[in-house]
Scaffold this motif. Structure first.
Motif, PDB file in Angstrom:
ATOM      1  N   ALA A 130      -5.907  -1.772  38.519  1.00  0.00           N
ATOM      2  CA  ALA A 130      -5.380  -0.727  39.351  1.00  0.00           C
ATOM      3  C   ALA A 130      -5.986   0.275  39.145  1.00  0.00           C
ATOM      4  CB  ALA A 130      -4.598  -1.727  40.358  1.00  0.00           C
ATOM      5  N   ALA A 131      -4.928   0.562  38.049  1.00  0.00           N
ATOM      6  CA  ALA A 131      -5.297   2.130  38.338  1.00  0.00           C
ATOM      7  C   ALA A 131      -6.574   2.826  36.996  1.00  0.00           C
ATOM      8  CB  ALA A 131      -4.209   2.438  36.600  1.00  0.00           C
ATOM      9  N   THR A 132      -7.260   1.750  36.361  1.00  0.00           N
ATOM     10  CA  THR A 132      -8.533   2.344  36.290  1.00  0.00           C
ATOM     11  C   THR A 132      -9.434   1.935  37.444  1.00  0.00           C
ATOM     12  OG1 THR A 132      -8.265   0.779  33.513  1.00  0.00           O
ATOM     13  CG2 THR A 132     -10.600   1.124  35.442  1.00  0.00           C
ATOM     14  N   ARG A 133      -9.393   1.222  38.634  1.00  0.00           N
ATOM     15  CA  ARG A 133     -10.261   1.152  39.793  1.00  0.00           C
ATOM     16  C   ARG A 133      -9.784   2.586  40.670  1.00  0.00           C
ATOM     17  NH1 ARG A 133      -9.910  -5.216  40.787  1.00  0.00           N
ATOM     18  NH2 ARG A 133     -11.495  -5.556  39.266  1.00  0.00           N
ATOM     19  N   ALA A 134      -8.533   3.332  40.810  1.00  0.00           N
ATOM     20  CA  ALA A 134      -8.014   4.480  41.046  1.00  0.00           C
ATOM     21  C   ALA A 134      -8.330   5.628  40.926  1.00  0.00           C
ATOM     22  CB  ALA A 134      -6.748   4.158  41.682  1.00  0.00           C
ATOM     23  N   ASN A 135      -8.405   5.620  39.064  1.00  0.00           N
ATOM     24  CA  ASN A 135      -9.342   6.895  38.725  1.00  0.00           C
ATOM     25  C   ASN A 135     -10.420   7.057  38.664  1.00  0.00           C
ATOM     26  OD1 ASN A 135      -6.384   7.671  37.863  1.00  0.00           O
ATOM     27  ND2 ASN A 135      -6.525   5.857  35.568  1.00  0.00           N
ATOM     28  N   ALA A 136     -11.229   5.767  38.161  1.00  0.00           N
ATOM     29  CA  ALA A 136     -12.895   5.841  38.382  1.00  0.00           C
ATOM     30  C   ALA A 136     -12.801   6.188  39.760  1.00  0.00           C
ATOM     31  CB  ALA A 136     -13.468   4.627  38.158  1.00  0.00           C
ATOM     32  N   GLU A 137     -12.526   5.759  40.889  1.00  0.00           N
ATOM     33  CA  GLU A 137     -12.976   6.467  42.672  1.00  0.00           C
ATOM     34  C   GLU A 137     -12.492   7.843  42.153  1.00  0.00           C
ATOM     35  OE1 GLU A 137     -14.220   5.307  46.016  1.00  0.00           O
ATOM     36  OE2 GLU A 137     -13.347   3.119  43.973  1.00  0.00           O
TER      37      GLU A 137
END
Ligand SMILES: C[S@@+](CC[C@H](N)C(=O)[O-])C[C@H]1O[C@@H](n2cnc3c(N)ncnc32)[C@H](O)[C@@H]1O
Length: 379
Positions: free
Chosen positions: A267-274
């Motif tokens: 979830a952190a990866t997805r939010a950071n990538a966003e």
């Protein structure tokens, strides 16, 4: 008028050669004017160059602009010499400042007194400081270094350290700093035409750095820099540079894969990538590292760049097994695949059985860490 100043690009210890390579690739300032030194690169340039370096360099942590250098033997002389410099040439009236001093092998050993004398001289010319900012913006950092009988006074052109690019707000376990991640990506020998995989992605720092490179995005694009507050700063020229950088953004067409078994990390990866504007370029999978996109059924020659768990205890049997399995899986990748693994323990990395070479040694989370690579251009 010659507006060239002494600039110093500071980086984590051990990253100097990678910072120098990254610098050379920018083509910003003639590369032959650059000297690699312990802790960074010394060069000549103006305030626009300092800005451009902040914007371009992913492996740097600060860019210092030298405002003054003079010999000095005691505190009263320090104040007198500071009074003779026209600080209003660079520093705006009523600027918010934070003056910090370090001293080495000198009679002016009291760093607090050194900082105080410099601040008094600056305040006399610039007028009183305004009320503390309510918008969270940082004061201009003025760095005073006394070494022997030489005083050097610099302004930090970056402000907040350059590795705080603004997108890595969510962390997982032991997230890498963006500058260290950037150096590992460079050291791997990956280039943006190749698939990229991080099977232990945590908060996604490595695949996001790679995706941003592939997308033509510069490390400093999402933030401002302290140098923009200085008097001689050419805001129009800087806006034009930002505009031309934005015009060079491109769609990422190579696969960039990431995996982590921890749902929070994914979830952190997805939010950071966003936040980093590259979410569409990343395929992130929650699961075992062996199932990372790109590792299963690998196609074109690519790169595995990762920071697998390395623990703090030497000889942990589970970690030894894990690194052995990493070696077995990565060793079966087709000829030409680049590998770069970060580890605090060289012996653990060698348990992979892969012919890895050390690309750099640096520090991460209070530990000495080593980038071990295969297939890259390591001198
Ligand atoms: C050192 S952290 C990576 C940090 C990451 N480079 C970052 O910047 O946030 C290692 C990651 O490996 C993950 N991990 C450990 N064992 C795993 C396994 N067997 N399969 C997949 N992920 C695993 C952990 O959940 C952790 O997020």
């Amino acid at each position: 008028m010659d507006t060239a100043l002494d600039l110093f690009v500071a980086c984590l210890p051990g990253l100097e050669p990678w910072c120098a390579r990254e610098f050379a690739a920018t083509g910003l300032v003639p590369a032959d004017s650059v000297r690699e030194q312990s802790g960074g690169l010394a060069l000549r340039g103006d305030l626009h160059d300092a800005f451009a370096l902040c914007l371009h360099l992913g492996t740097a942590s600060h860019v210092l602009v030298r405002l003054a250098e003079f010999p000095c033997h005691h505190l009263a002389e320090l104040r007198r010499r500071c009074d003779r410099i026209d600080w209003t040439r660079w520093l705006p009236r009523n600027a918010r400042l934070e003056v910090r001093a370090t001293t080495r092998r000198t009679k002016l050993y009291h760093s607090g007194a050194v900082a105080e004398r410099v601040e008094l001289a600056l305040r006399e010319q610039l007028g009183p400081a305004p009320e503390p900012a309510t918008d969270g913006s940082a004061p201009l950092a003025i760095l005073v270094r006394v070494e022997g009988e030489t005083v050097t006074i610099s302004c930090d052109a970056a402000g907040a350290p350059l590795h705080r690019q603004g997108w890595r707000l969510e962390g997982a376990k032991a997230p890498l700093r963006e500058d260290l991640a950037h150096a590992l990506v460079l050291a791997s020998g990956w280039d943006p035409s190749m698939p990229f995989v991080d099977p232990f992605c945590g908060s996604g720092t490595l695949p996001i750095v790679a995706a941003r490179i592939a997308a033509g995005r510069l490390p400093g694009e999402g933030r401002t820099f302290a140098v923009e507050q200085l008097c001689d700063f050419d805001a129009e020229r800087a806006a034009a540079l930002r505009g031309s950088v934005a015009a060079g953004h491109r769609e990422v067409t190579v696969p960039i894969g990431a995996a982590d078994r921890d749902a929070g990390a994914v979830a952190a990866t997805r939010a950071n990538a966003e936040r980093a504007d590259v979410a569409a370029a990343l395929e992130v999978v929650e699961g075992n590292w062996r199932d990372a996109p790109g590792l299963v059924d690998p196609g074109a020659v690519g790169a595995v760049v990762s920071n697998p768990p390395f623990g703090k205890r030497v000889g942990d049997a589970r970690l030894v097994n894990l690194w052995q399995s990493i070696g077995a899986v990565l060793g079966r990748l087709p000829e030409g695949w680049r590998l770069a693994l970060l580890s605090a323990d060289r012996r653990l990395a060698l348990r992979t059985g892969l012919p890895l070479k050390t690309a750099f040694l640096t520090r991460h989370g209070g530990l000495g860490v080593r980038a071990m690579v295969r297939g890259a251009a390591v001198d």
